[in-house]
Design an enzyme around this catalytic site. Structure first.
Site, short mmCIF file in Angstrom:
data_model
loop_
_atom_site.label_atom_id
_atom_site.label_comp_id
_atom_site.label_asym_id
_atom_site.label_seq_id
_atom_site.Cartn_x
_atom_site.Cartn_y
_atom_site.Cartn_z
N HIS A 1 0.83 -1.21 0.00
CA HIS A 1 0.00 0.00 0.00
C HIS A 1 0.87 1.26 0.00
O HIS A 1 0.52 2.25 -0.61
CB HIS A 1 -0.89 -0.03 1.24
CG HIS A 1 -1.92 1.06 1.26
ND1 HIS A 1 -3.20 0.87 0.81
CD2 HIS A 1 -1.84 2.35 1.64
CE1 HIS A 1 -3.87 1.99 0.92
NE2 HIS A 1 -3.08 2.91 1.43
N GLU B 1 -8.00 7.61 -4.63
CA GLU B 1 -7.56 6.51 -3.78
C GLU B 1 -8.59 5.39 -3.85
O GLU B 1 -9.75 5.61 -4.19
CB GLU B 1 -7.50 6.98 -2.32
CG GLU B 1 -6.17 7.53 -1.89
CD GLU B 1 -5.17 6.44 -1.52
OE1 GLU B 1 -5.44 5.26 -1.82
OE2 GLU B 1 -4.14 6.79 -0.94
N HIS C 1 -10.47 2.32 -1.46
CA HIS C 1 -10.71 1.88 -0.09
C HIS C 1 -11.54 0.60 -0.16
O HIS C 1 -12.67 0.55 0.30
CB HIS C 1 -11.43 2.99 0.70
CG HIS C 1 -10.89 3.14 2.08
ND1 HIS C 1 -11.69 3.25 3.18
CD2 HIS C 1 -9.63 3.19 2.54
CE1 HIS C 1 -10.93 3.37 4.27
NE2 HIS C 1 -9.68 3.34 3.90
N ASN C 2 -10.92 -0.41 -0.79
CA ASN C 2 -11.67 -1.61 -1.16
C ASN C 2 -11.91 -2.57 -0.01
O ASN C 2 -13.03 -2.97 0.25
CB ASN C 2 -10.92 -2.35 -2.27
CG ASN C 2 -10.64 -1.45 -3.45
OD1 ASN C 2 -11.37 -0.49 -3.68
ND2 ASN C 2 -9.58 -1.74 -4.19
N ARG D 1 -8.17 14.25 2.80
CA ARG D 1 -6.97 14.68 3.52
C ARG D 1 -5.73 14.67 2.62
O ARG D 1 -4.72 15.25 2.99
CB ARG D 1 -6.75 13.81 4.77
CG ARG D 1 -7.77 14.03 5.85
CD ARG D 1 -7.34 13.41 7.18
NE ARG D 1 -7.12 11.97 7.08
CZ ARG D 1 -8.07 11.05 7.16
NH1 ARG D 1 -9.32 11.41 7.34
NH2 ARG D 1 -7.79 9.77 7.06
N ASP D 2 -5.81 14.02 1.47
CA ASP D 2 -4.64 14.02 0.57
C ASP D 2 -4.36 15.43 0.03
O ASP D 2 -3.28 15.95 0.24
CB ASP D 2 -4.80 12.99 -0.54
CG ASP D 2 -4.40 11.59 -0.08
OD1 ASP D 2 -3.41 11.48 0.67
OD2 ASP D 2 -5.07 10.62 -0.45
N ASP E 1 -1.04 14.07 5.88
CA ASP E 1 -2.17 13.44 6.55
C ASP E 1 -1.74 12.16 7.23
O ASP E 1 -0.73 11.56 6.87
CB ASP E 1 -3.27 13.15 5.54
CG ASP E 1 -2.86 12.08 4.54
OD1 ASP E 1 -1.78 12.22 3.94
OD2 ASP E 1 -3.61 11.11 4.36
N GLU F 1 -4.73 3.79 12.64
CA GLU F 1 -5.15 4.61 11.50
C GLU F 1 -6.43 5.35 11.82
O GLU F 1 -7.27 5.58 10.95
CB GLU F 1 -5.28 3.72 10.26
CG GLU F 1 -3.93 3.18 9.86
CD GLU F 1 -3.95 2.28 8.64
OE1 GLU F 1 -4.99 2.17 7.98
OE2 GLU F 1 -2.90 1.69 8.35
N GLN G 1 -9.05 8.09 12.18
CA GLN G 1 -9.29 9.09 11.13
C GLN G 1 -9.09 10.51 11.62
O GLN G 1 -8.92 10.77 12.80
CB GLN G 1 -10.73 8.93 10.64
CG GLN G 1 -10.99 7.60 9.99
CD GLN G 1 -10.26 7.47 8.68
OE1 GLN G 1 -10.54 8.19 7.74
NE2 GLN G 1 -9.32 6.56 8.61
N GLY H 1 -1.11 8.52 -9.03
CA GLY H 1 -1.69 7.21 -9.24
C GLY H 1 -1.62 6.39 -7.98
O GLY H 1 -1.00 6.79 -6.99
#
Lengths: 960, 295
Positions: free
Chosen positions: A228, A293, A295-296, A316-317, A478, A520, A522, A747
């Site tokens: 990731h 992004e 988020h699968n 946040r990116d 972030d 992680e 948020q 990407g």
């Protein structure tokens, strides 16, 4: 301390909307014995107030004075003829409860202090239902096992989560004397997702240091080296065989996607592939950043929470790119299994696609809308290979000052964490997203699901923009995958950093130092602040109740030093952490499949086929979804996602106007076509690029300012044939970017999207490449929409129609794939895009729509019913290739680079001279009569349908 | 003419403050966006303004119910200065979430007498008794979900200073809790009798209808309310999202707008006609003009 329980019900005569929708979901599950559902909100409040105050609380705060009533204590089940079953849904301990936080603050506004507030939902199901039905309803509709507990019947609520404080115990994980198998076993036991080669590299590092690693050091390495975070597969060296021919890449990504960007070397590209988002110029003062992004995995486990934190994370990116951007638009693209699947056909451990879709849409809706960012563009694609691995792509576009596109952290800057508190949520997200899912993951990895609170993020955004305007920080990033570990590690990579982990504010007690470091949780950002600016920046945060805490500082020794209560728990070299990951070499293999064109009998007319394609999941109207997103907030919309005379036609792309004082705009679009990948992923990727670009051009985007983003979602790339398809697509990205002079600026990849069922079989997703695209619109007043405008206007098609039905929706409705995948002519495609763009800028075109899924017939139908005007088309004017004599080919071929444009008759000459040397022809005109008719070369109508019939077919599928 | 000063309230979760500010500026006001914490610190902060806007968004996440937590905060901290603001003849506008806040704080429709007699000297207590006896509220859409769509609004009163009587306007709604309901039919009748109904949802021909003409199921198609003075207006649709012509969803159809059922002059800017003011601007223009005339 007294425990108060309040239950809030709808007053009689006021509809219980939530209860009603639960009843609908129960009926959808096939349970008909439930006659009615009543829902109630439950508040559990631990405080020292008296009955009088409790009464005030119920009346003034918790229940609406008109449509609700409250009950203090536990209400009895309603007496009556029907049997009542009670189910209460409580959040698991540690799961963020935003309502509880708001209620605590509101009670303090009323002048009373409380010790603890929790909220729950109560459902009363009326009807004769069995124990197992109750459990099914609880599990499939009411609660999500990852985050919620169900209490069935009149049992006591779960105990209040008072957690014990943590006592420091440093854990070391000896590995210097382990052999290869033992190293792999250690990686597996600790969920590190590191392979033997990586574990050996770590072993070597510690052998040189002459000590054993601590747990937090291994965790830091594991997440920094995760697929990731470093994209080791895409950056590996690849030996590839393409139909027997050998090709070698030293670094797959650098020699395909990156290479095009480097070679094109556009001066309007400001920051590409280096920061949290790609940055390009907007105007003299501003720059645009764009990131998409996936988020699968979290969305597969908890569709609502996973999708919400997906959009929360990608917002946040841009906020963490350069010195921070202001988000101006969201995009969302989803891939699901087909929603009409039977329950018994769903593998164990997998949620029904309809539930996944509803949950994902609600999650994006609730988070995106609360953030006040318009969701302006998207797509949904259905294929049963996404059943166990739904794909959730969330994108965000931000606007920033052009002179603030780069960060500059310096040693002795303070490290400050801003925003939400840290909890146990999302632990191991980065590593988890790098592995495959199995039917057991629901339980094993439930902690990887993060819980979002959009208002915390919105508050944080508000103050960070003020701090940025005041130039009070030196760098920002972030806390995404990998949490603080990743944020601090990346920002301090060239410097070194020291962090005192006990200073990090926690949601609740009991977290150990490693959990704090890798959580992680948020809504957190990390900033680097000069000590002399601390007071001023803290005032900005404090003024709007946003928490900020100094947790350490950047140094100059290139070491990462972590302490807990003064004791060192980690001491790592930044260089090893960031550059120590072993380089991989992989094998890839591509062999063109042996496919044949099907033999479908020709027909006299194709009305039924057109209607069937319009109703198919991929083509049908997504209005049900789009309307749930706020696409108008910020007041920047110019071309909206739904357009036309009744605001319900499908726009090709969105145009926004991000600055109040400028008429310059941004066009945003996407392209994706997984079915073509079953024939050849190279042409799939080029079709995606061509489609995304066509969409931009159709609304008035400039052809010379196009920037692209790639999101590769693939299966297990350790399999050479899977990596082979990825490498094919990557090659196409290079060729497409060069041909269109459209560089890739950012990407992301998500690999290993495979699911192991309980019977051992594997479901892999189809090779899925999402191309997102943006361009500049010089003057938004010249934008064009796709709805046909006015009777007597002329319709032209630009671009050649070829015998390319492979992977088309026409073949799909016949259950066939075919062989002739649509290709892209890399010489004519960019030329057509340029000329159409010029024609729009010259004001020659009043509507423009591209031919994509379903081909010419679908495009004409959409233009007609969106505009509420008829179209009379004639295939004689169609520019077509060889071998294209069949009518169905002409109607439904999905050949790329085709645009249908509507021209006022007086502009014919100007338009025709602009299109000189291009394949173009008049295919019809707009009419008053509300009918779409398409005549074949012999003058016979092969399509003749009224607009209502066409539109109904298109709208009925998702009329949920 | 003195400069008109407007305040746009900010608080956690409010997210339409920037475009609301822009709309007021277009109308000629000097605008400040102020966080609620600053007003609570300095209650005199409101005095220099003549227009106060509660913008849209999701204040405090709309936890408990839409607008409820902010309404509670206003009752307990700002009842006094806000009442004074209104009593001084100034203007208050609540849009979407701001409207929900005004209703849940008992400021709109502002007819519930309850214990609110002259004898109740404490404004906070008076406001609390008002909300306990409130007969109007805003609740979940009948559809059960958030929806963004454009709707037509027909003005229902001549006494509200924000409204241009007789002009039907086209604005977007974007909400999940926009259904206005009353306690009973009597309170509904009273709302109408006292001219509290500011706008109704209608179709392009000005007729009331079911979903989606009335997008949330509001009783009597009510879309907005005004108080007894006509100087406080709350509405679910977003006027600040239609202040330029290219925000109109059919703007790219140019002259075709003329046939879209709009009774008054077409806005055909691109076709060479004198562009009519964008519909949402009228609300802000009228407010600024009123202050210019009366202050």
């Amino acid at each position: 301390m007294r425990q108060w329980r309040f239950e809030v019900f709808n007053r009689e005569g006021f509809s219980d909307v939530h209860g009603g929708s639960v009843l609908e979901d129960i009926r959808e599950l096939g349970i008909s014995s439930v006659e009615a559902v009543q829902s109630a909100k439950v508040f559990l409040i631990e405080a020292e107030f008296d009955e009088d105050f409790a009464g005030r609380l119920g009346k003034e705060l918790l229940a609406d004075p008109v449509c609700e009533e409250y009950y203090i204590g536990r209400s009895a089940a309603p007496a009556g003829l029907a049997k009542a079953t009670l189910i209460e849904v409580h959040l698991k301990s540690g799961v963020t409860d935003p309502v509880a936080e708001s209620v605590t603050a509101a009670i303090s506004d009323m002048g009373m202090a409380v010790n603890n507030v929790r909220t729950a939902r109560k459902y009363i199901l009326l009807g004769d239902i069995s124990q197992s039905q109750t459990e099914t309803i609880a599990r499939k509709i009411l609660a999500n096992d990852c985050t919620e507990d169900c209490v069935i019947g009149n049992e006591a609520e779960p105990p209040s989560p008072h957690l014990k404080p943590y006592e420091l115990k440093i854990v070391r994980l000896p590995l210097r004397n382990l052999n290869e198998d033992e190293l792999t076993a250690l990686s597996k036991e600790k969920d590190l997702f590191l392979n033997a080669v990586e574990m050996q590299a770590i072993q070597k590092y510690y052998a040189e240091l002459g000590r054993e690693p601590t747990d937090i050091e291994l965790e830091s390495i594991a997440q920094t080296w995760s697929e990731h975070c470093v994209h080791k597969t895409l950056k590996s060296s690849v030996d590839m065989s393409i139909d027997g021919e050998q090709v070698h890449f030293d670094n797959l990504l650098k020699e395909t996607v990156f290479k095009a960007t480097k070679q094109l070397n556009k001066n309007w590209c400001i920051s590409v592939f280096s920061d949290n988002a790609g940055v390009v110029e907007f105007d003299e003062d501003s720059a645009i950043c764009f990131k998409v992004e996936t988020h699968n995995r979290p969305s597969a486990l908890d569709p609502y929470g996973g999708a919400a934190t997906g959009i929360g994370g990608v917002i946040r990116d841009p906020m963490g790119t350069g010195m921070g951007a202001r988000p101006v638009a969201n995009t969302d693209i989803f891939c699901f299994g087909e929603p009409d699947k039977k329950l018994e056909d769903i593998p164990k451990g997998v949620l029904h696609p309809r539930r996944v879709m509803k949950g994902v849409v609600s999650g994006v809706r609730d988070y995106g809308n609360r953030m006040g960012i318009p969701t302006v563009n998207g797509a949904i694609y259905f294929d049963d290979r996404y059943l166990a691995n739904p794909l959730v792509f969330c994108g965000n576009i931000g606007l920033m000052d052009k002179d603030k596109c780069f960060k500059n952290p310096q040693s002795s800057n303070l490290i400050i964490v801003v925003g939400g508190r840290t909890g146990r949520d999302g632990i191991h997200g980065a590593t988890f997203s790098s592995g495959q899912i199995t039917h057991e993951y629901e339980t094993i990895f439930s902690h990887a699901v993060q819980i979002g609170n959009a208002i915390t993020e919105k508050k944080m955004l508000d103050v960070l923009l003020q701090a940025n305007d005041a130039n009070l920080y030196e760098a920002i990033t972030d806390c995404g995958a990998g949490g603080l570990s990743s944020a601090v590690g990346e920002m301090g990579a060239e410097l070194g950093a020291e962090v005192d982990l006990e200073k990090v504010p926690l949601k609740y007690a009991g977290l150990n130092y490693t959990e704090i470091w890798i959580s992680e949780a948020q809504e957190r950002m990390v900033i680097a602040v000069r000590p002399e600016n601390l007071k001023a920046i803290k005032k900005i945060f404090d003024d709007e109740n946003v928490e900020s805490t100094v947790i350490g500082k950047f140094t100059d020794d290139k070491k990462l030093i972590l302490r807990y209560n003064g004791q060192e728990v980690a001491n790592l070299d930044m260089d090893f952490l960031h550059n120590g990951v072993p380089k991989y070499s992989r094998k890839a293999h591509w062999k063109s499949p042996e496919l044949a064109e099907p033999n479908i009998p020709e027909k006299d007319d194709y009305n039924d086929q057109l209607l069937q394609i319009l109703s198919s999941y991929n083509v049908a109207s997504k209005e049900w979804v789009i309307r749930q997103y706020d696409h108008e907030v910020q007041g920047n919309s110019v071309v909206k996602p739904l357009t036309g005379v009744n605001n319900d036609g499908p726009s090709d792309a969105a145009v926004i106007k991000p600055k109040f004082n400028s008429d310059k705009g941004i066009a945003i679009s996407c392209g994706m076509n997984p079915l073509y990948g079953d024939i050849d992923p190279y042409w799939m990727a080029l079709a995606g690029i061509d489609e995304a670009i066509r969409n931009l051009i159709c609304v008035g985007g400039r052809a010379d300012r196009i920037a692209l983003l790639d999101n590769f979602c693939w299966g297990d790339c350790t399999k050479p044939e899977t990596l082979g398809t990825l490498a094919r697509a990557a090659q196409a990205c290079y060729d497409g970017a060069i041909a269109f002079e459209a560089p890739f600026i950012s990407g992301k990849d998500s690999l290993n999207n495979e699911f192991t069922c309980d019977d051992g079989t594997t479901i892999a997703i189809c090779a899925t490449l999402l191309i997102s695209a943006m361009s500049i619109v010089d003057d938004i007043n010249k934008s064009v929409t796709m709805d046909a405008k006015k009777a007597a206007n002329l319709l032209f098609i630009v671009g050649e129609t070829k015998n390319e039905l492979g992977g088309s929706h026409y073949y799909k409705i016949h259950g066939r794939l075919g062989a002739n995948v649509p290709k892209v002519n890399l010489e004519t495609a960019p030329e057509i895009a340029k000329r159409i763009s010029t024609a729009i800028a010259d004001g020659l075109i009043v509507s423009c729509h591209d031919c994509s899924e379903g081909g010419l017939a679908v495009a004409l139908a959409e233009m007609a019913f969106a505009g509420g005007v008829g179209i009379e088309a004639d295939l004689r004017g169609l520019p077509k290739g060889n071998d294209c004599s069949r009518i169905d080919t002409q109607l439904f071929s999905e050949s790329n680079s085709r645009y249908i444009v509507e021209i006022e008759p007086e502009n014919y000459d100007a338009f025709a001279s602009l299109c000189l040397n291009l394949p173009f022809g008049q295919i019809g005109k707009v009419t008053e009569e509300k009918i779409l008719s398409i005549k074949a070369q012999d003058g016979k109508a092969v399509i003749e349908l009224d607009l209502d019939t066409l539109k109904q077919a298109w709208q009925k599928t998702f009329n949920w | 003419m003195a400069q008109v000063k407007a305040i746009v309230l900010r608080a956690a979760g409010i997210n339409c403050d920037m475009e609301t500010r822009y709309a007021l500026e277009l109308a000629g006001a000097e605008v400040q966006s102020v966080h609620i914490n600053r007003i609570i610190e300095d209650k005199a902060a409101l005095e220099k303004f003549q227009i106060m806007v509660f913008p849209g968004g999701f204040s405090y996440g709309d936890d408990v119910a839409a607008g409820k937590i902010l309404a509670n905060q206003i009752i307990h901290h700002l009842s006094e200065p806000l009442q004074k603001f209104i009593d001084d003849g100034k203007l208050v506008l609540g849009i979407c979430n701001g409207f929900q806040v005004l209703v849940k704080a008992g400021i709109l429709p502002g007819d519930s007498k309850g214990l609110a007699t002259e004898a109740t000297e404490n404004t906070e207590k008076r406001q609390l008794s008002k909300i306990s006896n409130q007969s109007v509220t805003i609740t979940c859409n009948d559809s059960g979900k958030f929806e963004d769509r454009w709707i037509y609004l027909a003005p229902q009163t001549k006494k509200c200073v924000f409204i241009e009587p007789g002009r039907q306007i086209y604005l977007p709604i974007a909400h999940g809790e926009g259904k206005i309901v009353t306690k009973d039919t009597a309170s509904m009748e009273k709302l109408k009798a006292d001219e509290h109904v500011a706008f109704k949802y209608v179709n392009e021909n000005g007729e009331e209808g079911g979903y989606p003409v009335n997008p949330n199921g509001s009783v009597d198609s009510i879309a907005g309310l005004t108080d007894t003075t006509g100087r406080v207006l709350g509405l679910m649709p977003h006027p600040e999202r239609h202040v330029r012509l290219t925000q109109h969803p059919h703007w790219s159809r140019h002259e075709l707008l003329r046939t879209c059922g709009r009774a008054s002059a077409p806005h055909g800017g691109a076709m060479g006609h004198e562009p009519r003011t964008a519909d949402g601007r009228t609300i802000f223009d009228n407010a600024v003009k009123y202050i210019q005339k009366n202050f």
